[in-house]
Design a protein around this motif. Sequence first.
Motif, PDB file in Angstrom:
ATOM      1  N   THR A  35       0.830  -1.206   0.000  1.00  0.00           N
ATOM      2  CA  THR A  35       0.000   0.000   0.000  1.00  0.00           C
ATOM      3  C   THR A  35       0.866   1.258   0.000  1.00  0.00           C
ATOM      4  O   THR A  35       0.586   2.238  -0.709  1.00  0.00           O
ATOM      5  N   ILE A  36       1.928   1.234   0.800  1.00  0.00           N
ATOM      6  CA  ILE A  36       2.851   2.376   0.848  1.00  0.00           C
ATOM      7  C   ILE A  36       3.502   2.579  -0.521  1.00  0.00           C
ATOM      8  O   ILE A  36       3.639   3.713  -0.992  1.00  0.00           O
ATOM      9  N   GLN A  37       3.871   1.471  -1.150  1.00  0.00           N
ATOM     10  CA  GLN A  37       4.471   1.549  -2.482  1.00  0.00           C
ATOM     11  C   GLN A  37       3.514   2.205  -3.468  1.00  0.00           C
ATOM     12  O   GLN A  37       3.898   3.113  -4.212  1.00  0.00           O
ATOM     13  N   GLU A  38       2.287   1.787  -3.448  1.00  0.00           N
ATOM     14  CA  GLU A  38       1.316   2.279  -4.422  1.00  0.00           C
ATOM     15  C   GLU A  38       0.898   3.712  -4.146  1.00  0.00           C
ATOM     16  O   GLU A  38       0.807   4.530  -5.065  1.00  0.00           O
ATOM     17  N   ARG A  39       0.630   4.016  -2.876  1.00  0.00           N
ATOM     18  CA  ARG A  39       0.066   5.323  -2.537  1.00  0.00           C
ATOM     19  C   ARG A  39       1.097   6.428  -2.381  1.00  0.00           C
ATOM     20  O   ARG A  39       0.808   7.593  -2.656  1.00  0.00           O
ATOM     21  N   ILE A  40       2.293   6.074  -1.948  1.00  0.00           N
ATOM     22  CA  ILE A  40       3.262   7.101  -1.576  1.00  0.00           C
ATOM     23  C   ILE A  40       4.513   7.069  -2.443  1.00  0.00           C
ATOM     24  O   ILE A  40       4.919   8.092  -3.012  1.00  0.00           O
ATOM     25  N   ILE A  41       5.136   5.895  -2.547  1.00  0.00           N
ATOM     26  CA  ILE A  41       6.456   5.828  -3.174  1.00  0.00           C
ATOM     27  C   ILE A  41       6.383   6.028  -4.681  1.00  0.00           C
ATOM     28  O   ILE A  41       7.110   6.861  -5.240  1.00  0.00           O
ATOM     29  N   THR A  42       5.513   5.289  -5.352  1.00  0.00           N
ATOM     30  CA  THR A  42       5.430   5.385  -6.814  1.00  0.00           C
ATOM     31  C   THR A  42       5.121   6.809  -7.279  1.00  0.00           C
ATOM     32  O   THR A  42       5.782   7.316  -8.204  1.00  0.00           O
ATOM     33  N   PRO A  43       4.150   7.527  -6.673  1.00  0.00           N
ATOM     34  CA  PRO A  43       3.890   8.905  -7.124  1.00  0.00           C
ATOM     35  C   PRO A  43       5.006   9.884  -6.773  1.00  0.00           C
ATOM     36  O   PRO A  43       4.990  11.026  -7.246  1.00  0.00           O
ATOM     37  N   SER A  44       5.964   9.481  -5.930  1.00  0.00           N
ATOM     38  CA  SER A  44       6.986  10.417  -5.445  1.00  0.00           C
ATOM     39  C   SER A  44       8.363  10.152  -6.031  1.00  0.00           C
ATOM     40  O   SER A  44       9.370  10.593  -5.469  1.00  0.00           O
ATOM     41  N   LYS A  45       8.434   9.438  -7.137  1.00  0.00           N
ATOM     42  CA  LYS A  45       9.738   9.105  -7.713  1.00  0.00           C
ATOM     43  C   LYS A  45      10.584  10.349  -7.985  1.00  0.00           C
ATOM     44  O   LYS A  45      11.799  10.343  -7.807  1.00  0.00           O
ATOM     45  N   GLY A  46       9.954  11.422  -8.414  1.00  0.00           N
ATOM     46  CA  GLY A  46      10.692  12.641  -8.741  1.00  0.00           C
ATOM     47  C   GLY A  46      11.311  13.328  -7.547  1.00  0.00           C
ATOM     48  O   GLY A  46      12.154  14.218  -7.701  1.00  0.00           O
ATOM     49  N   SER A  47      10.913  12.926  -6.347  1.00  0.00           N
ATOM     50  CA  SER A  47      11.446  13.552  -5.134  1.00  0.00           C
ATOM     51  C   SER A  47      12.766  12.942  -4.697  1.00  0.00           C
ATOM     52  O   SER A  47      13.362  13.401  -3.721  1.00  0.00           O
ATOM     53  N   LEU A  48      13.234  11.923  -5.387  1.00  0.00           N
ATOM     54  CA  LEU A  48      14.402  11.174  -4.929  1.00  0.00           C
ATOM     55  C   LEU A  48      15.694  11.583  -5.616  1.00  0.00           C
ATOM     56  O   LEU A  48      16.711  10.933  -5.456  1.00  0.00           O
ATOM     57  N   THR A  49      15.675  12.642  -6.384  1.00  0.00           N
ATOM     58  CA  THR A  49      16.890  13.099  -7.050  1.00  0.00           C
ATOM     59  C   THR A  49      17.766  13.882  -6.083  1.00  0.00           C
ATOM     60  O   THR A  49      17.293  14.791  -5.401  1.00  0.00           O
ATOM     61  N   LEU A  50      19.046  13.519  -6.011  1.00  0.00           N
ATOM     62  CA  LEU A  50      19.979  14.239  -5.145  1.00  0.00           C
ATOM     63  C   LEU A  50      20.344  15.567  -5.796  1.00  0.00           C
ATOM     64  O   LEU A  50      20.989  15.597  -6.835  1.00  0.00           O
ATOM     65  N   ARG A  51      19.941  16.668  -5.165  1.00  0.00           N
ATOM     66  CA  ARG A  51      20.143  17.975  -5.786  1.00  0.00           C
ATOM     67  C   ARG A  51      20.689  18.981  -4.772  1.00  0.00           C
ATOM     68  O   ARG A  51      20.197  20.091  -4.645  1.00  0.00           O
ATOM     69  N   LEU A  52      21.696  18.596  -4.048  1.00  0.00           N
ATOM     70  CA  LEU A  52      22.271  19.476  -3.038  1.00  0.00           C
ATOM     71  C   LEU A  52      23.166  20.528  -3.691  1.00  0.00           C
ATOM     72  O   LEU A  52      24.087  20.197  -4.437  1.00  0.00           O
ATOM     73  N   SER A  53      22.860  21.796  -3.426  1.00  0.00           N
ATOM     74  CA  SER A  53      23.667  22.895  -3.972  1.00  0.00           C
ATOM     75  C   SER A  53      24.791  23.249  -3.003  1.00  0.00           C
ATOM     76  O   SER A  53      24.603  23.237  -1.783  1.00  0.00           O
ATOM     77  N   LEU A  54      25.951  23.577  -3.557  1.00  0.00           N
ATOM     78  CA  LEU A  54      27.094  24.008  -2.765  1.00  0.00           C
ATOM     79  C   LEU A  54      27.543  25.378  -3.243  1.00  0.00           C
ATOM     80  O   LEU A  54      27.583  25.630  -4.447  1.00  0.00           O
ATOM     81  N   ALA A  55      27.858  26.250  -2.308  1.00  0.00           N
ATOM     82  CA  ALA A  55      28.300  27.594  -2.671  1.00  0.00           C
ATOM     83  C   ALA A  55      29.716  27.542  -3.252  1.00  0.00           C
ATOM     84  O   ALA A  55      30.527  26.694  -2.890  1.00  0.00           O
ATOM     85  N   THR A  56      29.993  28.455  -4.166  1.00  0.00           N
ATOM     86  CA  THR A  56      31.331  28.594  -4.751  1.00  0.00           C
ATOM     87  C   THR A  56      31.858  29.968  -4.379  1.00  0.00           C
ATOM     88  O   THR A  56      31.258  30.980  -4.728  1.00  0.00           O
ATOM     89  N   PHE A  57      32.967  29.999  -3.667  1.00  0.00           N
ATOM     90  CA  PHE A  57      33.453  31.268  -3.124  1.00  0.00           C
ATOM     91  C   PHE A  57      34.578  31.855  -3.967  1.00  0.00           C
ATOM     92  O   PHE A  57      35.568  31.179  -4.258  1.00  0.00           O
ATOM     93  N   ARG A  58      34.421  33.132  -4.307  1.00  0.00           N
ATOM     94  CA  ARG A  58      35.480  33.838  -5.029  1.00  0.00           C
ATOM     95  C   ARG A  58      36.558  34.278  -4.037  1.00  0.00           C
ATOM     96  O   ARG A  58      36.280  34.598  -2.888  1.00  0.00           O
ATOM     97  N   HIS A  59      37.806  34.326  -4.507  1.00  0.00           N
ATOM     98  CA  HIS A  59      38.900  34.753  -3.638  1.00  0.00           C
ATOM     99  C   HIS A  59      39.964  35.531  -4.410  1.00  0.00           C
ATOM    100  O   HIS A  59      41.059  35.770  -3.900  1.00  0.00           O
ATOM    101  N   GLU A  60      39.631  35.958  -5.637  1.00  0.00           N
ATOM    102  CA  GLU A  60      40.624  36.630  -6.467  1.00  0.00           C
ATOM    103  C   GLU A  60      41.094  37.951  -5.847  1.00  0.00           C
ATOM    104  O   GLU A  60      42.294  38.275  -5.882  1.00  0.00           O
ATOM    105  N   ALA A  61      40.156  38.736  -5.310  1.00  0.00           N
ATOM    106  CA  ALA A  61      40.529  40.034  -4.749  1.00  0.00           C
ATOM    107  C   ALA A  61      41.491  39.863  -3.580  1.00  0.00           C
ATOM    108  O   ALA A  61      42.459  40.616  -3.440  1.00  0.00           O
ATOM    109  N   TRP A  62      41.223  38.875  -2.748  1.00  0.00           N
ATOM    110  CA  TRP A  62      42.114  38.599  -1.626  1.00  0.00           C
ATOM    111  C   TRP A  62      43.492  38.157  -2.126  1.00  0.00           C
ATOM    112  O   TRP A  62      44.518  38.638  -1.636  1.00  0.00           O
ATOM    113  N   ASP A  63      43.525  37.257  -3.101  1.00  0.00           N
ATOM    114  CA  ASP A  63      44.800  36.758  -3.614  1.00  0.00           C
ATOM    115  C   ASP A  63      45.636  37.880  -4.220  1.00  0.00           C
ATOM    116  O   ASP A  63      46.851  37.953  -3.997  1.00  0.00           O
TER     117      ASP A  63
END
Length: 237
Positions: free
Chosen positions: A97-125
């Motif tokens: 029941t969990i598979q049918e009602r919850i998991i199957t409709p939520s496949k799109g929620s399982l993509t790993l999409r963690l964003s990481l900041a990219t820091f500039r340092h040219e001015a300091w260098d």
Amino acid sequence: MQIDVPSQPASSLKAFGLQYVMIVLGILTALGTEQVVLTLRHQSSGEAAQHEIEAELRANLEDIRSTVRSNIERHKPMYALRDELAREIQAGTPNATIQERIITPSKGSLTLRLSLATFRHEAWDVSVANQSVAYIAAPVLHQYAAVYADQRDYHGIIYANAHALVSSSRYTDVKTDVDIGNVVPQELLRVLNQHLFAVELTQGNLRGLEAKLAKVLSVPSEFDVGTTPAARAAAAR
């Protein structure tokens, strides 16, 4: 620096003394003028370096804030799926029941999409390379040096946490089971909890760095949510 000496020798001791005083005064005046010009040049160099560094830090601050907000939005579906799975499992709902009602409709929620900041340092260098940082006030310079060091450490900390907490092979196996409709809900819940814990650690590190940058730039922190584990976890969501 050039000092013009008298072309004729002094005709008396008094005249010699006057010439000597004039030469000394000329030397002191030239040295003083040169020192003033040098001081002004150094001050201008330090102010220019400080302006460039603070502009770079402001850009990094905005990058952190947009990254945190992006991670919150991207992971809302995953948090919702995790919470719903936990409720149904605790309620004793059959796996099919969990598979049918919850998991199957939520496949799109399982993509790993963690964003990481990219820091500039040219001015300091550049400022370090041309030594203009030497003309920035010591307390301010110490703050800059500390926050740039924190930025350099950031990605190492994030990757170390991710490597320790998240098993990509395990996630891939569970994701495959989800796609073919044959996943064990309890296993999916464990993987979600594992990933979301890594997300919360990342968000916490980003928020901590955001607070440090905001302090250096004398602006309010956008994520002043407290320091308790519960507060940090809620903020990450």
